[in-house]
Design a protein around this motif. Sequence first.
Motif, PDB file in Angstrom:
ATOM      1  N   ASP A   1      44.331 -76.841  -6.156  1.00 60.40           N
ATOM      2  CA  ASP A   1      44.396 -77.833  -5.086  1.00 60.40           C
ATOM      3  C   ASP A   1      43.010 -78.397  -4.778  1.00 60.40           C
ATOM      4  O   ASP A   1      41.983 -77.724  -4.940  1.00 60.40           O
ATOM      5  N   ASP A   2      42.985 -79.639  -4.320  1.00 56.59           N
ATOM      6  CA  ASP A   2      41.749 -80.315  -3.931  1.00 56.59           C
ATOM      7  C   ASP A   2      41.143 -79.583  -2.728  1.00 56.59           C
ATOM      8  O   ASP A   2      41.804 -79.426  -1.698  1.00 56.59           O
TER       9      ASP A   2
ATOM     10  N   TRP B   1      38.656 -76.919   3.229  1.00 58.36           N
ATOM     11  CA  TRP B   1      37.243 -76.735   2.943  1.00 58.36           C
ATOM     12  C   TRP B   1      36.375 -77.884   3.440  1.00 58.36           C
ATOM     13  O   TRP B   1      35.156 -77.888   3.221  1.00 58.36           O
ATOM     14  N   GLY B   2      36.960 -78.845   4.122  1.00 60.25           N
ATOM     15  CA  GLY B   2      36.184 -79.942   4.681  1.00 60.25           C
ATOM     16  C   GLY B   2      36.143 -81.152   3.771  1.00 60.25           C
ATOM     17  O   GLY B   2      36.349 -81.059   2.563  1.00 60.25           O
ATOM     18  N   LEU B   3      35.886 -82.316   4.374  1.00 57.65           N
ATOM     19  CA  LEU B   3      35.834 -83.574   3.643  1.00 57.65           C
ATOM     20  C   LEU B   3      34.378 -84.013   3.507  1.00 57.65           C
ATOM     21  O   LEU B   3      33.746 -84.421   4.488  1.00 57.65           O
ATOM     22  N   PRO B   4      33.791 -83.922   2.301  1.00 57.19           N
ATOM     23  CA  PRO B   4      32.380 -84.296   2.136  1.00 57.19           C
ATOM     24  C   PRO B   4      32.208 -85.803   2.116  1.00 57.19           C
ATOM     25  O   PRO B   4      33.151 -86.560   1.866  1.00 57.19           O
TER      26      PRO B   4
ATOM     27  N   ARG C   1      39.130 -70.674  -6.266  1.00 54.57           N
ATOM     28  CA  ARG C   1      40.154 -71.715  -6.313  1.00 54.57           C
ATOM     29  C   ARG C   1      41.315 -71.349  -5.395  1.00 54.57           C
ATOM     30  O   ARG C   1      42.462 -71.255  -5.825  1.00 54.57           O
ATOM     31  N   GLY C   2      41.041 -71.120  -4.163  1.00 56.83           N
ATOM     32  CA  GLY C   2      42.091 -70.817  -3.194  1.00 56.83           C
ATOM     33  C   GLY C   2      41.773 -71.457  -1.865  1.00 56.83           C
ATOM     34  O   GLY C   2      40.873 -72.296  -1.757  1.00 56.83           O
ATOM     35  N   THR C   3      42.474 -71.057  -0.836  1.00 54.69           N
ATOM     36  CA  THR C   3      42.274 -71.602   0.502  1.00 54.69           C
ATOM     37  C   THR C   3      41.318 -70.719   1.299  1.00 54.69           C
ATOM     38  O   THR C   3      41.064 -69.563   0.927  1.00 54.69           O
ATOM     39  N   PRO C   4      40.803 -71.220   2.418  1.00 53.10           N
ATOM     40  CA  PRO C   4      39.976 -70.363   3.275  1.00 53.10           C
ATOM     41  C   PRO C   4      40.736 -69.130   3.757  1.00 53.10           C
ATOM     42  O   PRO C   4      40.151 -68.055   3.895  1.00 53.10           O
ATOM     43  N   GLU C   5      42.050 -69.282   4.020  1.00 57.21           N
ATOM     44  CA  GLU C   5      42.840 -68.133   4.456  1.00 57.21           C
ATOM     45  C   GLU C   5      42.906 -67.071   3.367  1.00 57.21           C
ATOM     46  O   GLU C   5      42.812 -65.873   3.635  1.00 57.21           O
ATOM     47  N   MET C   6      43.039 -67.507   2.117  1.00 61.54           N
ATOM     48  CA  MET C   6      43.050 -66.560   0.998  1.00 61.54           C
ATOM     49  C   MET C   6      41.689 -65.882   0.857  1.00 61.54           C
ATOM     50  O   MET C   6      41.603 -64.673   0.595  1.00 61.54           O
ATOM     51  N   ALA C   7      40.620 -66.652   1.035  1.00 61.46           N
ATOM     52  CA  ALA C   7      39.271 -66.081   0.941  1.00 61.46           C
ATOM     53  C   ALA C   7      39.079 -64.984   1.980  1.00 61.46           C
ATOM     54  O   ALA C   7      38.539 -63.910   1.682  1.00 61.46           O
ATOM     55  N   ALA C   8      39.522 -65.237   3.202  1.00 61.17           N
ATOM     56  CA  ALA C   8      39.377 -64.238   4.260  1.00 61.17           C
ATOM     57  C   ALA C   8      40.203 -62.997   3.948  1.00 61.17           C
ATOM     58  O   ALA C   8      39.758 -61.870   4.167  1.00 61.17           O
ATOM     59  N   ALA C   9      41.424 -63.184   3.427  1.00 62.74           N
ATOM     60  CA  ALA C   9      42.290 -62.049   3.101  1.00 62.74           C
ATOM     61  C   ALA C   9      41.682 -61.209   1.984  1.00 62.74           C
ATOM     62  O   ALA C   9      41.715 -59.969   2.030  1.00 62.74           O
TER      63      ALA C   9
END
Length: 646
Positions: A69-70, A76-79, A257-265
């Motif tokens: 996913d993008d 992850w924020g919009l640069p 290559r995951g979401t912030p929620e996955m990173a925290a988990a």
Amino acid sequence: MTITSRLLRTALATSMLATSALALSAATTTPTVGALDDTPWTLPVTPPRCSVAQAESGDVADCLMVFYDDPSETGWGLPPAPGVGPGWNWQGYWYNGSVALTDWERTQIVTNTESVAGMSPGTLQFHQYSQPLFEGFLNEIEANGYDVQFAVGYSFRCTNSSGGWSCPSGDPDDLSNHAWGLAVDFNAGTNPIRSYAGIDGKTACQTPMETDMPRWVIQTAEKWGLYWGGYGWNSGCQSTTTQRTTVFRDPPHFEFRGTPEMAAAIAAHNMENDPRRRCFETVTDDGATLEQCNLTGVPEADWRLAVDTDAPAGATAAMINLTATRSSAAGHLSLESCGPVDEHDTSAVNFGPGETAAAMAVVPIDAAGRFCVYRSTAVHSVVDVVGYLTDSGERLWFEPSAPERLLDTRLTETRAPVADQASTQVPTDDTAARIANLTVAASQGPGHAQAAKCADVNTTPFSNINYVEGTTRANMVLLDNDVDGSCVWVHTATHVIVDELGRLLTDDGLGWQVDRARRALDTRLCTDTFCGDKPTGGEAFEVDLGVDAPAAAVTLTITGATAPGHAWTGPCDELVDGVAPTSNVNYVPGSAVANMAVVAPVDGVVCVYLHADAHVVIDVQAELVDDRTVGLRPVKPDRVHDTREG
């Protein structure tokens, strides 16, 4: 900031985890992934992909995180569009630090404040939510023997395949994962990026890759949720029989290559299952209890820890020796109630990087016998109780006196220092307990000193002063005399000086009135007397403590010294030709040092004498009053708190 503090603060802020003796050694071991076979993994094959359920559980050690996913659409924020508009500065490899990136870097990107895999603080940047993964991975492989030479995380640039790293398209879709701080490159010299073709008609998946990374390094990366570029792009090689004409491999590259929620988990799962993990029961600024954990084993900056003194009934305060040790940066410890606090505006102990520093203090305790220790930076804290202030039972009253030198091993007739592991008696003319200032000087090595009844020294863990070779340090002590007198015991040979500041009597003297410590002077601030200017050495100046009592207990802190010196505070009429009769604090440039003093102000005013220019901070801890309701009950020194244990 450490791996764990970043993880927990991020996770708590975003609710991502809702589903998921002073020489004690601090050595730890690091868990490994698989057998530590250091053979380079030149023919890698990809493990099965993680399911969403596996990723959300945080347990991804046996699968590969490849959710494409993008990042800008997954939290992850919009640069900003790369290179579009003003404020861009291409530096040959990245746009980092461009004015156009100010908000992006301020809100999304964080820098390591502690060493990571041997790399200095301030050298690695990642997205604030991915930082625990990359730092955890790098620290673990370095601890297990893989040498990380140099690493680059955040790098605002595009992929080279999009037409150039400088982003000529100006399209955010062409940005590399490095631009979000979701990738790291390291050791490119021994892991070249290149395309491999098949040999003798065989699939390119059977062509050995040039790398120095063993399989366990890659397995460690996958445990932390990171995809290895060595598997190759465009599907890579699922096995050595996968048919590929060419395989483009990027072995120095790892990305998430995951979401912030996955990173925290994932970070939480790894920490919870790491044998180095240690948890502390902390107290938040609103007075709530919160368990916080890390892998360093050292309580972190801004943590408050409760200290249970096991106080006797009727005790309202404790007289303690507070020690800070194993700090990685300069800071201070504050003593507070464990209830809600608005700010941490006083200090009891100041310390420098790697320094062990101690000071006596008087601190109020609650009905359960507790108080809290706040730290401004990561550091261990140690508390030894030497007495209680109580309104019942046997208690002593304080009678201040002009400083009287009881012992000085530097004098001609007693010029030998106290030897290693030895004690010397403090000569007194009666058995009354004393409040005294203990100084060690010309120490012959690192060590600590104890001051107590002769029968109590070297019998239980406690310390009054910690010192290193050649230093001069001072701390206030309680000399609880008996028929055998008081002694000073030293761990390493050193000269010892003891100055009596007052006596503790059974039938006369002052009682104690203890409240929350408050700041009476800080010459670093702009006031009517000082406005950031350092008080001049060789002179004394007056300080209004704002007390209406015969005496007060204060913490005297010296910082910003321009030269080695000593400081004293006390009644102005004790100055002799403008010079102090003794000293409370010895100081050197580049270090902040504190000591407790009991002073007898006149109309609330005392004098401070400095031997060399320095800033002065004074915090009032207690007032000594004519009302003899609350008195001091000395006890055998008792260690009630030591965060190094466990």
